[in-house]
Design a protein around this motif. Sequence first.
Motif, PDB file in Angstrom:
ATOM      1  N   UNK A  15       0.829  -1.199   0.000  1.00  0.00           N
ATOM      2  CA  UNK A  15       0.000   0.000   0.000  1.00  0.00           C
ATOM      3  C   UNK A  15       0.868   1.255   0.000  1.00  0.00           C
ATOM      4  N   UNK A  16       0.382   2.297  -0.635  1.00  0.00           N
ATOM      5  CA  UNK A  16       1.088   3.575  -0.635  1.00  0.00           C
ATOM      6  C   UNK A  16       1.407   3.998   0.788  1.00  0.00           C
ATOM      7  N   UNK A  17       2.635   4.425   0.997  1.00  0.00           N
ATOM      8  CA  UNK A  17       3.037   4.920   2.308  1.00  0.00           C
ATOM      9  C   UNK A  17       2.262   6.200   2.619  1.00  0.00           C
ATOM     10  N   UNK A  18       1.938   6.370   3.875  1.00  0.00           N
ATOM     11  CA  UNK A  18       1.294   7.592   4.345  1.00  0.00           C
ATOM     12  C   UNK A  18       2.177   8.226   5.421  1.00  0.00           C
ATOM     13  N   UNK A  19       1.822   9.404   5.818  1.00  0.00           N
ATOM     14  CA  UNK A  19       2.587  10.092   6.856  1.00  0.00           C
ATOM     15  C   UNK A  19       2.684   9.248   8.132  1.00  0.00           C
TER      16      UNK A  19
END
Length: 182
Positions: A15-19
Amino acid sequence: MELNFNHRDKTINIKSATENDAPLLLSWWNNGEIMAHAGFPLGLNIDLNKIKENIAKNNDNRQLLIIRCNNIAIGEMNFEIKNKIASFGIKICNKSFQNGGYGTVILKELFKFLFENKKVNKIVCDTNLNNTRAQFVYEKKLNMKKVKTECNCFTNQIGEKCSAVFFEVTKQNFMKLIKEKE
């Protein structure tokens, strides 16, 4: 972006990395043991804000991704697409998941995604000449071709000259591999 699939009765999530992933990436990227193969035996010495800036650059053609297995963060990878050519990087950071075939199946899923959904024509990468484990996976498991070796092309953090090996695979050659395995 998100990919989900199973491997050895385990659920893999990319999954796309988030903050929210920034502290995890900070711990991995500043760990010299994890980063040594990339030329950073002392870690990246990066701060949390720089990682958040990197994550903020995620878009359709550039992604920093977190890899989880049964909800346990096991590594990270990235890709960038320019002129229908994708480049990638991957690290299985959790030692208990290294040498278990996870990198291979994760990259196969990423390659399928890039060829089918992003319509890239070719996928390329490079690795340290000493990273024989990665070279084995790229050549023997992903049907990538070694295109060149550059000797002493970079110096790592402790002053050692390092060499790199460059690989590529076309959609046709990768899909040929997938069909043979079915």
